[in-house]
Design a protein around this motif. Structure first.
Motif, PDB file in Angstrom:
ATOM      1  N   THR A 371      33.110  -0.754  11.725  1.00  0.00           N
ATOM      2  CA  THR A 371      32.709   0.323  12.627  1.00  0.00           C
ATOM      3  C   THR A 371      33.663   1.490  12.483  1.00  0.00           C
ATOM      4  O   THR A 371      34.836   1.330  12.118  1.00  0.00           O
ATOM      5  N   LEU A 372      33.148   2.674  12.762  1.00  0.00           N
ATOM      6  CA  LEU A 372      33.943   3.899  12.828  1.00  0.00           C
ATOM      7  C   LEU A 372      33.552   4.595  14.120  1.00  0.00           C
ATOM      8  O   LEU A 372      32.386   4.958  14.301  1.00  0.00           O
ATOM      9  N   THR A 373      34.512   4.777  15.028  1.00  0.00           N
ATOM     10  CA  THR A 373      34.216   5.347  16.346  1.00  0.00           C
ATOM     11  C   THR A 373      34.946   6.666  16.538  1.00  0.00           C
ATOM     12  O   THR A 373      36.178   6.726  16.424  1.00  0.00           O
ATOM     13  N   PHE A 374      34.172   7.702  16.833  1.00  0.00           N
ATOM     14  CA  PHE A 374      34.738   8.999  17.191  1.00  0.00           C
ATOM     15  C   PHE A 374      34.823   9.071  18.717  1.00  0.00           C
ATOM     16  O   PHE A 374      33.794   8.960  19.394  1.00  0.00           O
ATOM     17  N   PRO A 375      36.020   9.237  19.290  1.00  0.00           N
ATOM     18  CA  PRO A 375      36.130   9.392  20.747  1.00  0.00           C
ATOM     19  C   PRO A 375      35.358  10.620  21.223  1.00  0.00           C
ATOM     20  O   PRO A 375      35.091  11.542  20.440  1.00  0.00           O
ATOM     21  N   ALA A 376      35.028  10.633  22.489  1.00  0.00           N
ATOM     22  CA  ALA A 376      34.255  11.752  23.039  1.00  0.00           C
ATOM     23  C   ALA A 376      34.964  13.079  22.835  1.00  0.00           C
ATOM     24  O   ALA A 376      34.321  14.119  22.636  1.00  0.00           O
ATOM     25  N   ASP A 377      36.294  13.049  22.847  1.00  0.00           N
ATOM     26  CA  ASP A 377      37.051  14.286  22.647  1.00  0.00           C
ATOM     27  C   ASP A 377      37.667  14.357  21.251  1.00  0.00           C
ATOM     28  O   ASP A 377      38.583  15.145  21.006  1.00  0.00           O
ATOM     29  N   GLY A 378      37.154  13.541  20.323  1.00  0.00           N
ATOM     30  CA  GLY A 378      37.765  13.469  19.006  1.00  0.00           C
ATOM     31  C   GLY A 378      36.805  13.620  17.844  1.00  0.00           C
ATOM     32  O   GLY A 378      37.072  13.133  16.734  1.00  0.00           O
ATOM     33  N   TYR A 379      35.679  14.303  18.059  1.00  0.00           N
ATOM     34  CA  TYR A 379      34.767  14.574  16.952  1.00  0.00           C
ATOM     35  C   TYR A 379      35.429  15.557  15.979  1.00  0.00           C
ATOM     36  O   TYR A 379      36.274  16.371  16.389  1.00  0.00           O
ATOM     37  N   PRO A 380      35.061  15.512  14.701  1.00  0.00           N
ATOM     38  CA  PRO A 380      35.682  16.427  13.745  1.00  0.00           C
ATOM     39  C   PRO A 380      35.521  17.889  14.180  1.00  0.00           C
ATOM     40  O   PRO A 380      34.395  18.325  14.469  1.00  0.00           O
ATOM     41  N   LEU A 407      24.277   9.241   4.580  1.00  0.00           N
ATOM     42  CA  LEU A 407      25.334   9.845   5.381  1.00  0.00           C
ATOM     43  C   LEU A 407      24.912   9.919   6.835  1.00  0.00           C
ATOM     44  O   LEU A 407      23.740   9.742   7.188  1.00  0.00           O
ATOM     45  N   VAL A 408      25.888  10.219   7.657  1.00  0.00           N
ATOM     46  CA  VAL A 408      25.663  10.573   9.053  1.00  0.00           C
ATOM     47  C   VAL A 408      26.353  11.912   9.261  1.00  0.00           C
ATOM     48  O   VAL A 408      27.480  12.110   8.802  1.00  0.00           O
ATOM     49  N   ASN A 409      25.672  12.862   9.917  1.00  0.00           N
ATOM     50  CA  ASN A 409      26.309  14.167  10.135  1.00  0.00           C
ATOM     51  C   ASN A 409      26.047  14.681  11.553  1.00  0.00           C
ATOM     52  O   ASN A 409      25.231  14.131  12.296  1.00  0.00           O
ATOM     53  N   SER A 410      26.756  15.731  11.904  1.00  0.00           N
ATOM     54  CA  SER A 410      26.688  16.247  13.281  1.00  0.00           C
ATOM     55  C   SER A 410      25.309  16.756  13.682  1.00  0.00           C
ATOM     56  O   SER A 410      24.944  16.617  14.863  1.00  0.00           O
ATOM     57  N   PRO A 411      24.485  17.324  12.775  1.00  0.00           N
ATOM     58  CA  PRO A 411      23.138  17.709  13.210  1.00  0.00           C
ATOM     59  C   PRO A 411      22.296  16.530  13.692  1.00  0.00           C
ATOM     60  O   PRO A 411      21.327  16.720  14.438  1.00  0.00           O
ATOM     61  N   MET A 412      22.663  15.296  13.285  1.00  0.00           N
ATOM     62  CA  MET A 412      21.897  14.117  13.697  1.00  0.00           C
ATOM     63  C   MET A 412      22.225  13.688  15.129  1.00  0.00           C
ATOM     64  O   MET A 412      21.531  12.848  15.699  1.00  0.00           O
ATOM     65  N   LEU A 413      23.283  14.252  15.710  1.00  0.00           N
ATOM     66  CA  LEU A 413      23.706  13.836  17.048  1.00  0.00           C
ATOM     67  C   LEU A 413      22.642  14.102  18.103  1.00  0.00           C
ATOM     68  O   LEU A 413      22.508  13.348  19.074  1.00  0.00           O
ATOM     69  N   ASP A 422      30.408   6.607  27.253  1.00  0.00           N
ATOM     70  CA  ASP A 422      31.531   7.508  27.513  1.00  0.00           C
ATOM     71  C   ASP A 422      31.504   8.753  26.645  1.00  0.00           C
ATOM     72  O   ASP A 422      32.449   9.555  26.659  1.00  0.00           O
ATOM     73  N   GLY A 423      30.419   8.934  25.867  1.00  0.00           N
ATOM     74  CA  GLY A 423      30.289  10.111  25.017  1.00  0.00           C
ATOM     75  C   GLY A 423      30.830   9.941  23.616  1.00  0.00           C
ATOM     76  O   GLY A 423      30.689  10.839  22.769  1.00  0.00           O
ATOM     77  N   SER A 424      31.426   8.790  23.341  1.00  0.00           N
ATOM     78  CA  SER A 424      31.918   8.522  21.982  1.00  0.00           C
ATOM     79  C   SER A 424      30.748   8.117  21.078  1.00  0.00           C
ATOM     80  O   SER A 424      29.635   7.872  21.551  1.00  0.00           O
ATOM     81  N   LEU A 425      31.021   8.042  19.791  1.00  0.00           N
ATOM     82  CA  LEU A 425      29.984   7.670  18.816  1.00  0.00           C
ATOM     83  C   LEU A 425      30.532   6.580  17.916  1.00  0.00           C
ATOM     84  O   LEU A 425      31.590   6.746  17.303  1.00  0.00           O
TER      85      LEU A 425
END
Length: 478
Positions: A371-380, A407-413, A422-425
């Motif tokens: 798994t790879l988790t981006f915190p809610a306040d830690g997106y690129p 891939l997975v990218n930010s437009p897919m959010l 909690d808003g993380s991914l």
């Protein structure tokens, strides 16, 4: 990042690791040369020439060899890729699949080439990366560099000294007589492809005389292109380097290379002449072969050690750029080519890379799910968009998978991905399809073996570049 197929993986690795066959002597005897000096020069030439040979392999496939499956268009004509990159694209390693590409190989010998772009909506990122035969990035056109307004830009060769033409915003000078322009145009998913094609259709490429509707200058001489194939490259890699150098004059900022080229000439590497251009003794030939092997090893070693390791991600700001930025560090240039030719300057795109998890253990889809988790306040942090792309760990190519997701990218959010409460991914990185609904939605299919992943931050914000933001580590699923 758009990456040339790694020479070390298609036969030119052997070319840089050995050189047992040389062309027959052509010219005068080489000046007295010790075996140690010959080996040192060959090592230096190997490191110097690696990215240029990789670049030439793309030039030949894209613009010269019409029988190649990767052929795009003749010189000074644009080719638009209408689809996103897939596993069928094999000439370029580590391709990005979140922008569509357009390509132009430019012949700048007779006159400049004018690249015109339309007005592009402000929400769509695009860039045109300008690369010389050295693989230096000598300029950009696009959202970050010039904005999204319409405009025309003249690309000139190293010997051109004319005035800025009418109707042209600026003249950008290449350090070599042939140059590569790579267009990246953002795609907001498959449903957006038709809109992107409309943008691509408005990109135009003309010679300066065509742009000004004036009489063209005399044509440059026809080039007897040196056929590129792995076998020939294996037998005589320096013959390619000598061929390429005739289009890379040591003038302007390249004047610093004059002493370097004088050293190369001692072992028979001279611009436009078959290698070796001087007679070489058997001892010197053996020393050159040893130097080539040593140079290849040094380039490989530098590739694995560039940058800093942050949570398992290799971060190498300043790996790609101009001659001034790289400060003629040819070993760094070679390492950059092996990491991936045609990578962007960090200000344009920032690339954390990894083959290991957060604990430094090699990623392998046949052994673990991750798994790879981006915190809610830690997106690129980006001004444009970000992505995470999966590749086969050995070939560095995109992998076939049942959902055709590479891939997975930010437009897919906003539509495809499911955030945590909690808003993380959390992304699910595994070979077999996850069983849970969230796992399926956030699945990044992995190969059944070694994994290589690239995170791309397009037009990154300062916190990405200064290190205050760090990519999260990849964890084994519990």
């Amino acid at each position: 990042m758009l990456y040339s197929r790694n020479i070390l993986s298609i036969g030119l690795g052997a070319a840089l690791a050995m050189c047992s066959t040389f062309l027959a002597p052509k010219n005068a005897l080489a000046e007295e040369l010790s075996a140690a000096e010959a080996s040192a020069i060959a090592e230096e030439a190997t490191i110097y020439g690696l990215p240029m040979l990789m670049n030439y392999s793309v030039l030949y496939q894209y613009a010269v060899d019409k029988t190649s499956s990767q052929y795009k268009a003749p010189f000074n004509q644009i080719h638009n890729e209408a689809e996103l990159a897939s596993p069928d694209d094999t000439a370029i390693v580590t391709p990005n699949s979140d922008t569509v590409y357009s390509f132009v190989w430019m012949d700048l010998r007779a006159e400049p080439v004018v690249l015109c772009v339309p007005k592009i909506e402000d929400t769509r990122y695009y860039s045109i990366q300008l690369l010389s035969l050295y693989t230096y990035i000598y300029g950009y056109i696009g959202s970050r560099a010039t904005g999204n307004d319409a405009g025309c830009y003249a690309i000139a060769g190293p010997s051109w000294n004319g005035e800025t033409p009418k109707g042209v915003k600026t003249v950008i000078k290449s350090g070599t007589e042939f140059s590569f322009a790579i267009y990246r145009t953002q795609v907001f998913g498959q449903s957006d492809l038709e809109q992107v094609k409309a943008v691509q259709a408005k990109y135009s490429v003309q010679t300066l005389s065509e742009h000004n509707n004036t009489a063209p200058p005399a044509k440059a001489p026809a080039v007897d292109w040196l056929k590129f194939d792995p076998v020939t490259a294996k037998e005589n890699p320096f013959n390619y380097l000598a061929f390429i150098l005739q289009f890379a004059p040591a003038i302007g900022s390249a004047e610093v290379e004059i002493p370097l080229r004088e050293r190369f000439a001692k072992i028979g590497i001279e611009p436009g002449k078959p290698f070796p251009s001087v007679e070489l003794s058997s001892d010197v030939k053996a020393a050159i072969a040893s130097g080539i092997e040593s140079g290849a090893k040094k380039a490989k070693g530098k590739k694995s050690s560039v940058g800093n390791l942050v949570n398992g991600w290799q971060i190498s700001e300043g790996l790609f750029g101009s001659r001034t930025m790289l400060q003629d560090n040819y070993l760094m240039r070679a390492a950059a080519a092996m990491v991936g030719l045609y990578g962007n300057d960090s200000k344009e795109a920032f690339y954390p890379l990894t083959k290991v998890d957060a604990n430094g253990v090699e990623l392998d889809g046949s052994k673990h799910n991750y798994t790879l988790t981006f915190p809610a306040d830690g997106y690129p942090p980006v001004n444009a968009f970000w992505s995470v792309t999966m590749y086969d760990g050995d070939s560095q190519l995109l992998i076939k998978n049942p959902i055709n997701r590479y891939l997975v990218n930010s437009p897919m959010l906003s539509e495809e991905l499911q955030k945590n409460s909690d808003g993380s991914l959390t992304l699910f990185i595994q070979n077999e399809e996850p069983k849970s609904a969230k796992g399926k939605a956030n699945w990044l299919p992995a190969p059944d073996g070694p994994i290589y992943m690239v995170m791309r931050l397009y037009w990154p914000k300062n916190e990405a570049l200064d290190g205050s933001w760090q990519p999260p580590g990849i964890e084994i699923q519990q």
